[in-house]
Design an enzyme around this catalytic site. Sequence first.
Site, PDB file in Angstrom:
ATOM      1  N   ASN A 124       9.490   7.721  -7.461  1.00 41.00           N
ATOM      2  CA  ASN A 124       9.086   6.451  -6.859  1.00 41.00           C
ATOM      3  C   ASN A 124       7.786   5.986  -7.497  1.00 41.00           C
ATOM      4  O   ASN A 124       7.020   6.794  -8.023  1.00 41.00           O
ATOM      5  CB  ASN A 124       8.869   6.653  -5.348  1.00 41.00           C
ATOM      6  CG  ASN A 124       8.448   5.370  -4.654  1.00 41.00           C
ATOM      7  OD1 ASN A 124       8.994   4.298  -4.920  1.00 41.00           O
ATOM      8  ND2 ASN A 124       7.472   5.448  -3.756  1.00 41.00           N
ATOM      9  N   ASP A 170       5.993   8.311   0.552  1.00 42.51           N
ATOM     10  CA  ASP A 170       4.838   8.417  -0.364  1.00 42.51           C
ATOM     11  C   ASP A 170       4.164   9.780  -0.344  1.00 42.51           C
ATOM     12  O   ASP A 170       2.932   9.878  -0.445  1.00 42.51           O
ATOM     13  CB  ASP A 170       3.793   7.331  -0.004  1.00 42.51           C
ATOM     14  CG  ASP A 170       4.394   5.946   0.002  1.00 42.51           C
ATOM     15  OD1 ASP A 170       5.256   5.674  -0.839  1.00 42.51           O
ATOM     16  OD2 ASP A 170       3.996   5.134   0.864  1.00 42.51           O
ATOM     17  N   HIS A 213       4.291   3.735  -6.481  1.00 37.47           N
ATOM     18  CA  HIS A 213       3.562   3.166  -5.348  1.00 37.47           C
ATOM     19  C   HIS A 213       2.350   2.411  -5.895  1.00 37.47           C
ATOM     20  O   HIS A 213       1.653   2.925  -6.779  1.00 37.47           O
ATOM     21  CB  HIS A 213       3.125   4.291  -4.400  1.00 37.47           C
ATOM     22  CG  HIS A 213       2.499   3.772  -3.152  1.00 37.47           C
ATOM     23  ND1 HIS A 213       3.251   3.220  -2.134  1.00 37.47           N
ATOM     24  CD2 HIS A 213       1.202   3.673  -2.772  1.00 37.47           C
ATOM     25  CE1 HIS A 213       2.433   2.820  -1.175  1.00 37.47           C
ATOM     26  NE2 HIS A 213       1.202   3.084  -1.536  1.00 37.47           N
TER      27      HIS A 213
HETATM   28  C1  GAR Z   1       5.984  -2.684  -6.787  1.00 34.04           C
HETATM   29  O1  GAR Z   1       4.657  -3.120  -6.816  1.00 34.04           O
HETATM   30  C2  GAR Z   1       6.072  -1.283  -6.253  1.00 34.04           C
HETATM   31  O2  GAR Z   1       4.963  -0.491  -6.570  1.00 34.04           O
HETATM   32  C3  GAR Z   1       6.123  -1.523  -4.761  1.00 34.04           C
HETATM   33  O3  GAR Z   1       6.972  -2.634  -4.626  1.00 34.04           O
HETATM   34  C4  GAR Z   1       6.794  -3.488  -5.753  1.00 34.04           C
HETATM   35  C5  GAR Z   1       8.162  -3.887  -6.279  1.00 34.04           C
HETATM   36  O4  GAR Z   1       8.062  -4.925  -7.193  1.00 34.04           O
HETATM   37  N1  GAR Z   1       6.594  -0.376  -4.063  1.00 34.04           N
HETATM   38  C6  GAR Z   1       6.070   0.052  -2.916  1.00 34.04           C
HETATM   39  O5  GAR Z   1       5.172  -0.527  -2.342  1.00 34.04           O
HETATM   40  C7  GAR Z   1       6.699   1.329  -2.355  1.00 34.04           C
HETATM   41  N2  GAR Z   1       5.913   1.844  -1.277  1.00 34.04           N
HETATM   42  P1  GAR Z   1       9.276  -5.327  -8.119  1.00 34.04           P
HETATM   43  O6  GAR Z   1      10.481  -5.591  -7.223  1.00 34.04           O
HETATM   44  O7  GAR Z   1       8.841  -6.551  -8.830  1.00 34.04           O
HETATM   45  O8  GAR Z   1       9.527  -4.182  -9.070  1.00 34.04           O
END
Ligand code: GAR
Length: 192
Positions: A105, A148, A107
Site C-alpha cells: 500500500n 496502515d 500512504h
Molecule cells: C494517494 O495519495 C494515496 O496515497 C492515498 O490515496 C491517494 C490516491 O490517489 N491513499 C491513502 O490515503 C490510503 N490510506 P490516486 O487515486 O490519484 O492514485
Amino acid sequence: MEKKRIAIFASGRGSNARAIIDFSKTAAAFYEVVLILSNRKDAGVLKLATSKGIPSILVNKKAFKDSKLLRSQLQNAHIDLVVLAGFLWLIPPPLIAAFTRRIVNIHPALLPKYGGKGMYGHHVHKAMVAAQEDVSGITIHFVNERYDDGAIIFQSRCQIRPDDNADMIGQRVLRLEHHFYPRVINGLCRNT
Ligand code: GAR
C-alpha cells in the site's frame, strides 16, 4: 526473466495506477499490470483500465469481505503482487493470508504518524496543516489486517512550507508517490 503479474486495487481517480502502468511499459520494468479492481463504479481508475485495455473487476462490500471468489480470481489470474493505490477498504484476513507479504500500500504521510482508519487522501493533508507540521512524505508498506500498520518498505519526505494549504501539500506528496511507487514495486518484483 518472466514479468511479475500485478493487480491494482483502487477506489478513486487512479493517478498512481496510471504511473504504475506507464512505468510497466518501460524497458526497466519487471512487472506488468494484468488486473484492476475497484469498489466504486464511477472510479476514474476503471476508465483508465478500459483505456489501457486492462481487465477490471467491480466488487461490492459483501463479496469483498467474503473474499472467496476474489481469492480464486486472483489466483486464476496468477497474480504475484497486489498493489493498493488509494484503495479505502480494509483487506479481509483470508486475502492477507493468501498473499502474505504480497500486498503493498502507499500512504500519503510518514507512518506511523497520520495513519489509521479515516486517515486517507485529503484528510491526511488537512490534519497536517491543522497540526502545523513542517515535514510530510510518503510511506510504502506491506499490508496486514489493520489500517496502515504493516512493515514499512520505503519512505520519502518533503517540506511543508508555512503558507501551504492541504491541496499544495497533496500535490507535492503526489509527485513523490508517482515517482517512487512504480520504482519500489519494480524493486520488489526484481528481487522475488
Ligand atoms: C494517494 O495519495 C494515496 O496515497 C492515498 O490515496 C491517494 C490516491 O490517489 N491513499 C491513502 O490515503 C490510503 N490510506 P490516486 O487515486 O490519484 O492514485
